[in-house]
Design an enzyme around this catalytic site. Structure first.
Site, PDB file in Angstrom:
ATOM      1  CG  ASN A 125      -1.907   1.182   1.178  1.00  0.00           C
ATOM      2  OD1 ASN A 125      -2.349   1.601   0.120  1.00  0.00           O
ATOM      3  ND2 ASN A 125      -2.233   1.726   2.341  1.00  0.00           N
ATOM      4  CD  GLU A 162     -16.275   8.341   2.914  1.00  0.00           C
ATOM      5  OE1 GLU A 162     -15.117   8.209   3.352  1.00  0.00           O
ATOM      6  OE2 GLU A 162     -16.650   7.854   1.830  1.00  0.00           O
ATOM      7  CG  HIS A 174      -3.277  11.392  -4.340  1.00  0.00           C
ATOM      8  ND1 HIS A 174      -4.342  10.900  -5.063  1.00  0.00           N
ATOM      9  CD2 HIS A 174      -3.181  10.596  -3.245  1.00  0.00           C
ATOM     10  CE1 HIS A 174      -4.851   9.848  -4.436  1.00  0.00           C
ATOM     11  NE2 HIS A 174      -4.169   9.652  -3.333  1.00  0.00           N
TER      12      HIS A 174
END
Length: 718
Positions: free
Chosen positions: A113, A445, A654
């Site tokens: 990851n 969220e 990003h």
């Protein structure tokens, strides 16, 4: 000099208290000067080296200087001279972009990851050995310089046949070796344990033989982490490399290594698993070591992939004494090399296994009916426009929300007060999306600390850490949960918030779930249970959540699987078995969903071309996927098996830059050259959690304006 008896492949560089993360973000915000940032980084490195010496890595050159401010592949590219940067600001532009320049691509580092910056091999290559020497000069500990090796660096790069630049790159490495005063260098060559679609093993072996035949190989430690090395290992032995590190995770690999080894190369045996957090069976590992003769010991991979230390964690006693994070793994290495007579207490750890709590039955079909064409027809009742716009799920996690979460955790806010604060945040996110003109909304969220940890905290069978941070890329860190038992869902996890958000708007609000493969991939799995079993259990729990969301009136549900490509085995002959259980686990989540329920999935920051059939086999109705940095390259890999709708991201989240309307129009039109307008969705690359609201609002406004402009030029009204 000889190679040290005990070493590691690499070590976490973010700091025990995320000092690097904090220094980076302060520098990017302009809160500290370049000089202050540099001082903070040097202090962190000094503290790290001293701690490693105290832990037992006290021989000369036992500690790798695997230094990187953002990413070790970018650091190597800058040192070798594939890319140039005349200032610290220019280095970060390569990784993050700015208003004038898009960043380099980013993708997953082998089957982990961790995300690396993809170099682009183009012009003149001018090495910068002073970058290495500077790192060595700032400490009195005799560390060894670390670079990604020349074969791996080129195999991971973009450009016209990067391997054709091997001579130039090897010359750059040779200049660095000649200019830097170091007894040992470490070159990491994980490309030699993997099968690639764009370059054959034969080409990699030939490149290895050529590269290391032309370098001063006697002072090189070449590490081969992440799997079994093939013929590349023999090529390194033939070149007379001074020391070679091999990953001995596979039980049969030690025998093969012993058979082919030569006396002129030091064997560095990767015997302690750097990928997981379960303590080692040191008795079994010692038996392997004794069969290898006079070998050094190391971790199988860099400890970059595990937290710093178990010390200070509030984890149940029946679990915590079974764990070993980075520092504890170094202690295991030291005990392993000393031998059983000198460290008897270490061998009492051999019975450490995961904790089983209960059996969980999983009986869910793994194929959804009817097929996609019939579902697409049924989903016309959703009344969505052409080129619908949406986001991937999360909205910025503000300092206020994080403070409220901490206050609730500390008892300063009661449940009712905290819930009210979350409702206010959700209402604000819904209002913002409606004002911007997005078509399918999300609740943002705000209640989630992390897309995996949030679910782990609500599922039985997991424990979470308080400070178990692991670097994902740059300053981004996660706290992977630990699977300690069989997984099940005691209660609904997301329904309350999705239902509340839907009550605030007439537009559709997506229910947001993290898929079973990603939950497992971004956790530390059990050491005693096959991944397929845990994935199946998580899939069953999420299937219950899908049903509850449907019953609550949610008609669009997204099941994120960004880690699908990440867990793909590095060797081709192992991939079919993995994909079988991974796809079944994902499909089990939505197998019983109603035809009118639109299932989305999201995948990001991996090369998906070679598994496009598997992506299609997820059988989602809409697949959103990272595409902005590669400027829609992945769409070239779509084939007749991929029939669902697709949302190739047009906004790279990003990077802090805000893309202009013209740039986004160009990307949408590029996508339309490969995908019919009836199948195309418009969305960012990923969730917006790490961004600020000002840039998010500006970028999403441009995204909607770009979509409207494309519709207008194609003769459609919105």
């Amino acid at each position: 000099m000889g190679f040290p008896q005990v070493t590691i492949e690499g070590y976490p560089r973010i700091g025990r208290n995320r000092e690097l993360k904090r220094a980076l973000e302060k520098y990017w915000k302009g809160e500290v000067s370049e000089e202050e940032f540099g001082a903070a980084v040097r202090a962190l490195r000094q503290d790290t080296y001293r701690r490693l010496v105290d832990l037992g890595l006290d021989e000369d050159c036992a500690i790798p200087a695997d230094v990187a401010l953002y990413d070790h592949v970018l650091e190597t590219a800058l040192t070798v001279g594939i890319h140039t940067a005349d200032s610290l600001e220019e280095e970060f532009v390569l990784a993050r972009g700015n208003d004038e320049r898009a960043p380099l691509e980013m993708t997953k580092w082998f089957d982990t990851n961790y995300h690396y910056i993809v170099p682009e091999v183009g012009g003149e290559i001018v090495p910068r050995p002073e970058r290495v020497q500077k790192i060595l000069n700032e400490t009195d500990v005799k560390v060894r310089p670390y670079l990604v090796g020349p074969v791996t660096l080129l195999a991971l790069s973009k450009g016209e046949d990067p391997l054709s630049r091997l001579d130039d790159v090897v010359a750059a490495y040779r200049e660095i070796l000649n200019a830097v005063d170091a007894e040992w260098f470490q070159f990491a060559e994980p490309a030699l344990v993997a099968d690639f679609a764009h370059v054959s093993e034969e080409e990699l072996v030939a490149a290895t033989r050529k590269a290391y035949g032309e370098l001063d190989a006697s002072r090189l430690f070449v590490s081969l982490p992440y799997g079994k090395a093939g013929a590349g290992l023999e090529a390194l032995l033939e070149a007379g490399v001074g020391a070679i590190g091999v990953d001995l995770t596979d039980a049969g690999e030690a025998a093969r290594v012993k058979e082919i080894w030569t006396d002129k190369t030091r064997l560095v045996a990767g015997l302690i698993d750097g990928r997981n957090v379960w303590a080692a069976d040191l008795r079994a590992r010692r038996e392997v070591l004794e069969g290898l003769g006079n070998a050094s010991v190391s971790t199988t991979v860099s400890l970059l992939h595990v937290p710093h230390s178990v010390e200070g964690e509030d984890i149940p006693a029946d679990v915590v004494n079974k764990l070993a994070f980075a520092d504890e793994k170094i202690a295991e290495l030291v005990a392993l090399q000393k031998g059983p007579l000198e460290a008897p207490e270490a061998y009492a750890q051999a019975d450490r296994v995961a904790v089983k709590k209960k059996d969980v039955e999983v009986r869910i079909a793994s194929a959804r009916t009817p097929a996609f064409p019939e579902r697409k027809e049924a989903q016309k009742e959703l009344d969505l426009p052409l080129l619908p716009t949406t986001t991937i799920g999360s909205f910025p996690q503000t300092g206020e929300i994080r403070a409220a979460r901490a206050a609730h955790r500390n008892g300063e806010l009661d449940d009712a007060q905290y819930e009210q604060r979350l409702r206010e945040e959700i209402a604000g996110v819904i209002t913002l999306q409606e004002r911007l003109g997005l078509d399918v909304l999300v609740h943002g969220e705000a209640e989630r600390n992390d897309m995996v940890q949030y679910f782990a905290e609500q599922l039985d069978g997991f424990v979470v850490t308080q400070n178990g941070w692991v670097q994902s890329y740059g300053s981004r860190c996660t706290r992977p949960p630990i699977v300690v038992g069989d997984v099940s869902r005691p209660a609904p996890m997301t329904v309350k918030w999705a239902q509340y958000a839907q009550s605030l708007t007439d537009k559709h609000v997506k229910g947001m779930l993290t898929g079973p493969v990603t939950i497992l991939a971004w956790s530390f799995p059990r050491a005693d249970v096959p991944l397929a079993v845990s994935a199946e259990q998580i899939g069953a729990a999420l299937a219950e959540e899908v049903k509850d969301l449907e019953d609550a009136g949610i008609q669009i549900i997204q099941v994120d699987e960004p880690a699908l490509r990440e867990l793909l085995p590095l060797r081709k002959n192992e991939r079919a078995a993995y994909l079988e259980w991974a796809l079944n686990a994902f499909r089990s989540v939505h197998a019983q969903a109603r035809p009118t329920t639109q299932i989305h999935t999201h995948l990001c920051y991996s090369e998906f071309g070679e598994i496009i059939d598997a992506v299609a086999a997820l059988d989602a109705d809409v697949t959103s996927i990272e595409a902005a940095r590669s400027r829609m390259e992945l769409l070239e890999d779509l084939n007749d098996t991929f029939v669902s709708d697709i949302g190739p991201g047009i906004y790279d989240i990003h990077s802090p830059r805000v893309p202009g309307v013209a740039e986004l129009v160009e990307l949408i039109n590029a996508a339309l050259r490969s995908v019919d307008e009836e199948r195309l969705w418009i969305n960012p690359d990923c969730g917006l959690k790490t961004r600020g609201y000002a840039e998010t609002e500006a970028a999403l406004r441009n995204l909607v304006l770009a979509r409207d402009e494309v519709l207008y030029t194609r003769g459609h009204e919105h």
